[in-house]
Design a protein around this motif. Structure first.
Motif, PDB file in Angstrom:
ATOM      1  N   MET A  90       0.672  -1.232   0.018  1.00  0.00           N
ATOM      2  CA  MET A  90       0.086  -0.086   0.218  1.00  0.00           C
ATOM      3  C   MET A  90       0.789   1.146  -0.011  1.00  0.00           C
ATOM      4  O   MET A  90       0.466   2.401  -0.586  1.00  0.00           O
ATOM      5  N   VAL A  91       1.953   1.181   1.024  1.00  0.00           N
ATOM      6  CA  VAL A  91       2.662   2.448   0.809  1.00  0.00           C
ATOM      7  C   VAL A  91       3.406   2.664  -0.254  1.00  0.00           C
ATOM      8  O   VAL A  91       3.642   3.770  -0.745  1.00  0.00           O
ATOM      9  N   ALA A  92       3.868   1.582  -1.034  1.00  0.00           N
ATOM     10  CA  ALA A  92       4.523   1.561  -2.341  1.00  0.00           C
ATOM     11  C   ALA A  92       3.632   2.358  -3.445  1.00  0.00           C
ATOM     12  O   ALA A  92       3.947   3.190  -4.087  1.00  0.00           O
ATOM     13  N   ILE A  93       2.488   1.721  -3.440  1.00  0.00           N
ATOM     14  CA  ILE A  93       1.335   2.392  -4.537  1.00  0.00           C
ATOM     15  C   ILE A  93       0.934   3.833  -4.010  1.00  0.00           C
ATOM     16  O   ILE A  93       0.722   4.520  -4.885  1.00  0.00           O
ATOM     17  N   MET A  94       0.927   4.115  -2.673  1.00  0.00           N
ATOM     18  CA  MET A  94       0.581   5.370  -2.387  1.00  0.00           C
ATOM     19  C   MET A  94       1.779   6.247  -2.853  1.00  0.00           C
ATOM     20  O   MET A  94       1.316   7.582  -3.116  1.00  0.00           O
ATOM     21  N   SER A  95       3.096   5.774  -2.628  1.00  0.00           N
ATOM     22  CA  SER A  95       4.195   6.676  -2.992  1.00  0.00           C
ATOM     23  C   SER A  95       3.801   6.943  -4.587  1.00  0.00           C
ATOM     24  O   SER A  95       4.272   8.161  -5.175  1.00  0.00           O
ATOM     25  N   GLY A  96       3.648   6.005  -5.401  1.00  0.00           N
ATOM     26  CA  GLY A  96       3.245   6.306  -6.891  1.00  0.00           C
ATOM     27  C   GLY A  96       2.154   7.109  -7.033  1.00  0.00           C
ATOM     28  O   GLY A  96       2.377   7.968  -7.957  1.00  0.00           O
ATOM     29  N   LEU A  97       1.099   7.251  -6.305  1.00  0.00           N
ATOM     30  CA  LEU A  97       0.138   8.064  -6.327  1.00  0.00           C
ATOM     31  C   LEU A  97       0.430   9.698  -5.972  1.00  0.00           C
ATOM     32  O   LEU A  97       0.087  10.332  -6.554  1.00  0.00           O
ATOM     33  N   ILE A  98       1.598   9.409  -5.061  1.00  0.00           N
ATOM     34  CA  ILE A  98       2.235  10.975  -4.719  1.00  0.00           C
ATOM     35  C   ILE A  98       2.896  11.516  -5.972  1.00  0.00           C
ATOM     36  O   ILE A  98       3.018  12.747  -6.570  1.00  0.00           O
ATOM     37  N   ILE A  99       3.986  10.649  -6.440  1.00  0.00           N
ATOM     38  CA  ILE A  99       4.857  11.124  -7.495  1.00  0.00           C
ATOM     39  C   ILE A  99       4.673  11.232  -8.642  1.00  0.00           C
ATOM     40  O   ILE A  99       4.945  12.165  -9.512  1.00  0.00           O
ATOM     41  N   PHE A 100       3.744  10.206  -9.506  1.00  0.00           N
ATOM     42  CA  PHE A 100       3.416  10.245 -10.988  1.00  0.00           C
ATOM     43  C   PHE A 100       2.521  11.465 -11.012  1.00  0.00           C
ATOM     44  O   PHE A 100       2.643  12.068 -12.263  1.00  0.00           O
ATOM     45  N   PRO A 101       1.410  11.855 -10.419  1.00  0.00           N
ATOM     46  CA  PRO A 101       0.571  12.934 -10.705  1.00  0.00           C
ATOM     47  C   PRO A 101       1.744  14.385 -10.803  1.00  0.00           C
ATOM     48  O   PRO A 101       1.598  15.156 -11.473  1.00  0.00           O
ATOM     49  N   ALA A 102       2.542  14.258  -9.695  1.00  0.00           N
ATOM     50  CA  ALA A 102       3.512  15.460  -9.756  1.00  0.00           C
ATOM     51  C   ALA A 102       4.490  15.270 -10.824  1.00  0.00           C
ATOM     52  O   ALA A 102       4.656  16.579 -11.596  1.00  0.00           O
ATOM     53  N   VAL A 103       4.806  14.146 -11.211  1.00  0.00           N
ATOM     54  CA  VAL A 103       5.855  13.905 -12.448  1.00  0.00           C
ATOM     55  C   VAL A 103       5.124  14.488 -13.640  1.00  0.00           C
ATOM     56  O   VAL A 103       5.678  15.359 -14.440  1.00  0.00           O
ATOM     57  N   PHE A 104       3.738  14.151 -13.757  1.00  0.00           N
ATOM     58  CA  PHE A 104       3.181  14.402 -15.058  1.00  0.00           C
ATOM     59  C   PHE A 104       2.858  16.103 -15.173  1.00  0.00           C
ATOM     60  O   PHE A 104       2.896  16.647 -16.084  1.00  0.00           O
ATOM     61  N   SER A 105       2.388  16.436 -14.082  1.00  0.00           N
ATOM     62  CA  SER A 105       1.972  18.109 -14.120  1.00  0.00           C
ATOM     63  C   SER A 105       3.634  18.972 -14.266  1.00  0.00           C
ATOM     64  O   SER A 105       3.228  20.000 -14.914  1.00  0.00           O
ATOM     65  N   ALA A 106       4.522  18.300 -13.597  1.00  0.00           N
ATOM     66  CA  ALA A 106       5.603  19.219 -14.207  1.00  0.00           C
ATOM     67  C   ALA A 106       6.236  18.896 -15.438  1.00  0.00           C
ATOM     68  O   ALA A 106       7.248  19.318 -15.617  1.00  0.00           O
ATOM     69  N   GLY A 107       5.690  17.904 -16.109  1.00  0.00           N
ATOM     70  CA  GLY A 107       6.367  17.567 -17.470  1.00  0.00           C
ATOM     71  C   GLY A 107       7.537  16.914 -17.503  1.00  0.00           C
ATOM     72  O   GLY A 107       8.351  17.096 -18.336  1.00  0.00           O
ATOM     73  N   ILE A 108       7.802  16.005 -16.486  1.00  0.00           N
ATOM     74  CA  ILE A 108       8.947  15.363 -16.232  1.00  0.00           C
ATOM     75  C   ILE A 108       8.823  14.021 -16.899  1.00  0.00           C
ATOM     76  O   ILE A 108       7.692  13.285 -16.993  1.00  0.00           O
ATOM     77  N   ASP A 109       9.887  13.341 -17.526  1.00  0.00           N
ATOM     78  CA  ASP A 109       9.787  11.903 -18.165  1.00  0.00           C
ATOM     79  C   ASP A 109       9.547  11.126 -16.852  1.00  0.00           C
ATOM     80  O   ASP A 109      10.634  11.036 -15.996  1.00  0.00           O
ATOM     81  N   PRO A 110       8.604  10.167 -16.849  1.00  0.00           N
ATOM     82  CA  PRO A 110       8.393   9.188 -15.776  1.00  0.00           C
ATOM     83  C   PRO A 110       9.726   8.284 -15.635  1.00  0.00           C
ATOM     84  O   PRO A 110       9.959   7.766 -14.774  1.00  0.00           O
ATOM     85  N   GLN A 111      10.309   8.188 -16.815  1.00  0.00           N
ATOM     86  CA  GLN A 111      11.737   7.127 -16.935  1.00  0.00           C
ATOM     87  C   GLN A 111      12.718   8.084 -16.396  1.00  0.00           C
ATOM     88  O   GLN A 111      13.996   7.641 -16.661  1.00  0.00           O
ATOM     89  N   SER A 112      12.981   9.234 -15.782  1.00  0.00           N
ATOM     90  CA  SER A 112      13.964   9.953 -15.446  1.00  0.00           C
ATOM     91  C   SER A 112      15.031   9.291 -14.615  1.00  0.00           C
ATOM     92  O   SER A 112      15.944   9.906 -13.939  1.00  0.00           O
ATOM     93  N   GLY A 113      14.338   8.070 -14.017  1.00  0.00           N
ATOM     94  CA  GLY A 113      15.435   7.483 -13.144  1.00  0.00           C
ATOM     95  C   GLY A 113      15.542   7.756 -11.554  1.00  0.00           C
ATOM     96  O   GLY A 113      14.438   8.640 -11.028  1.00  0.00           O
TER      97      GLY A 113
END
Ligand code: PFF
Length: 457
Positions: A264-287
């Motif tokens: 759950m914590v891992a998926i929640m972290s994804g839920l925090i990070i990916f919306p942020a990544v896409f709104s900032a226009g960053i490549d999700p594969q940026s490592g």
């Protein structure tokens, strides 16, 4: 020096300590990175399968060996078999765990630095809407510099040192009981807030719409490796912790609860990070830099109207990342400390001191490999990446194969079932299923994964 062996004080304390080991940088920093690099939701599905078919059974196996043997991980297997092939399995794990500690503290040091950068306002001041280059160069310059990462790493190592010397109950258990619930509350708050970020929709579909065309054999192997890393499997931590369990602990239920919390914590972290990544226009594969480059700007972006709130959230996020890293690192610390303390019969305090010195030395090597010693490379990887690859992709699955074979084939079935059912106080069905998975499924899957990594199949 003969003393009463330490133990955990309560079942809640046990779950929090073991979940504290599992929930760490692996969930918040590594999981989103691996998911980003391996096609999002399809990777998550494989990851969840790996947790269910391999993770939970192996966690039960480690808990069983640790509680049954009632000693440190390196020696525990000896109590169940005197054959040299099996009695030394614990050493592989204890050695691997100690190596992980040495690079884990380096990343933990970065997190500590970022907490201070949030506090003094540096992260907030670097914010330019839609442009993460400020954060990119801040991160690049910091990790490749010589002294600053070393100082933060040393500070983090000292925090672990003091937690460990406080003891099992007053250090590990007490800290976990405070930090873990706090971490969870903050994660929930951050998830809710990030769902309001402009890129939330894109982030969610990246996380939840599987694209199986992106899935390769390599990503399956990486999902297994990530599941092992995230659950702290096969590196001696859980076996050592279980040696402090009471006989009334329901091992299977604990393993299931810990795995659920961790996932759950891992998926929640994804839920925090990916919306942020896409709104900032960053490549999700940026490592690996995802959490250090995308997040600070994304917090500012999401709360641009209320900068105070943005910086408060940023401080809390990095503070909690420090706490998550701390509870995981102390579980790694405990493995060599318990071993040295019980084998050489020296005080726990001195054993911890020795671990601290070695960790500082090897941690320094890992940290410098990001900059000054970056040219020292083998197979195209620097020392830091090499250690990570060696421990998580080779040592963990290999140690997993041995543990599964050991419990599934070497230990008598009745010994396992008696112990795991708390001498038949619990229903035998789940214990039998786990035993079957350990005997037939885990060794085959893990061996295939291991040979796959080596390129043999
Ligand atoms: N499980 C921890 C994390 O996800 O950050 C890291 C870890 C701890 C790995 C202990 C291995 C281990 F033995």
């Amino acid at each position: 020096m003969k003393s009463e062996r330490a133990s955990f004080g309560s079942k809640f304390g046990i779950i929090m300590a073991a979940a504290g080991s599992a929930v760490g940088l692996g969930n918040i920093w590594r999981f989103p990175v691996e998911t980003g690099n391996n096609g999002g939701a399809a990777f998550i599905l494989i990851y969840i399968l790996a947790i269910a078919l391999l993770g939970v059974p192996l966690m039960v196996a480690e808990f069983f060996v640790g509680r049954h043997a009632h000693t440190n991980a390196a020696h525990a297997y000896r109590k169940l078999s005197s054959h040299p092939l099996w009695s030394n399995i614990g050493f592989i794990g204890a050695f691997g765990g100690s190596l992980i500690l040495c690079y884990y503290v380096v990343v933990a040091g970065w997190v500590l630095k970022y907490m201070f950068l949030s506090i003094d306002g540096t992260l907030g001041a670097l914010f330019t809407p839609g442009d993460a280059s400020g954060y990119e160069s801040l991160f690049g310059t910091f990790v490749s510099s010589t002294w600053s990462p070393l100082i933060y790493m040393a500070a983090f190592v000292l925090m672990c040192h003091f937690a460990i010397t406080a003891g099992v109950r007053r250090g590990i258990e007490k800290l976990s009981k405070i930090f873990m619930p706090a971490l969870f509350v903050i994660l929930v708050v951050l998830v809710v807030l990030s769902l309001f970020a402009p890129g939330a929709q894109e982030g969610l579909s990246f996380l939840f719409h599987p694209d199986f065309s992106k899935l390769t054999t390599r990503s399956v192997l990486l999902a297994i490796a990530q599941a092992f890393f995230s659950l702290s499997l096969c590196m001696g931590c859980l076996c050592t912790y279980a040696s402090y369990f009471g006989k009334d602990v329901n091992i299977i239920r604990s393993a299931a609860n810990i795995s659920i919390i961790d996932t759950m914590v891992a998926i929640m972290s994804g839920l925090i990070i990916f919306p942020a990544v896409f709104s900032a226009g960053i490549d999700p594969q940026s490592g690996p830099s995802l959490a250090f480059i995308a997040l600070p700007g994304a917090f500012c972006e999401a709360f641009s109207g209320v900068p105070m709130l943005a910086s408060l959230i940023s401080i809390l996020f990095y503070a909690l990342l420090v706490l998550a890293a701390l509870t995981s690192a102390i579980s790694l610390y405990e493995v060599p400390t318990a071993y040295i303390h019980e084998t050489w019969h020296i005080r726990r305090r001195y054993a911890a001191m020795l671990v601290t010195v070695v960790c500082l030395l090897l941690g320094t090597v890992c940290s410098l490999s990001m900059g000054l010693w970056g040219d020292v490379q083998l197979f195209g990887k620097n020392i830091f990446d090499l250690l990570d690859y060696f421990c998580t992709t080779i040592m963990m699955p290999l140690s997993g194969v041995f543990i599964a074979l050991f419990v599934g084939w070497v230990v008598k079935r009745s010994v396992f079932i008696d112990d795991v059912t708390n001498e038949h106080a619990l229903r035998p069905g789940p214990a039998k299923l786990i035993w079957w998975l350990l005997r037939w499924v885990a060794p085959v899957l893990l061996l295939a994964a291991f040979l796959g990594v080596l390129g043999v199949i």
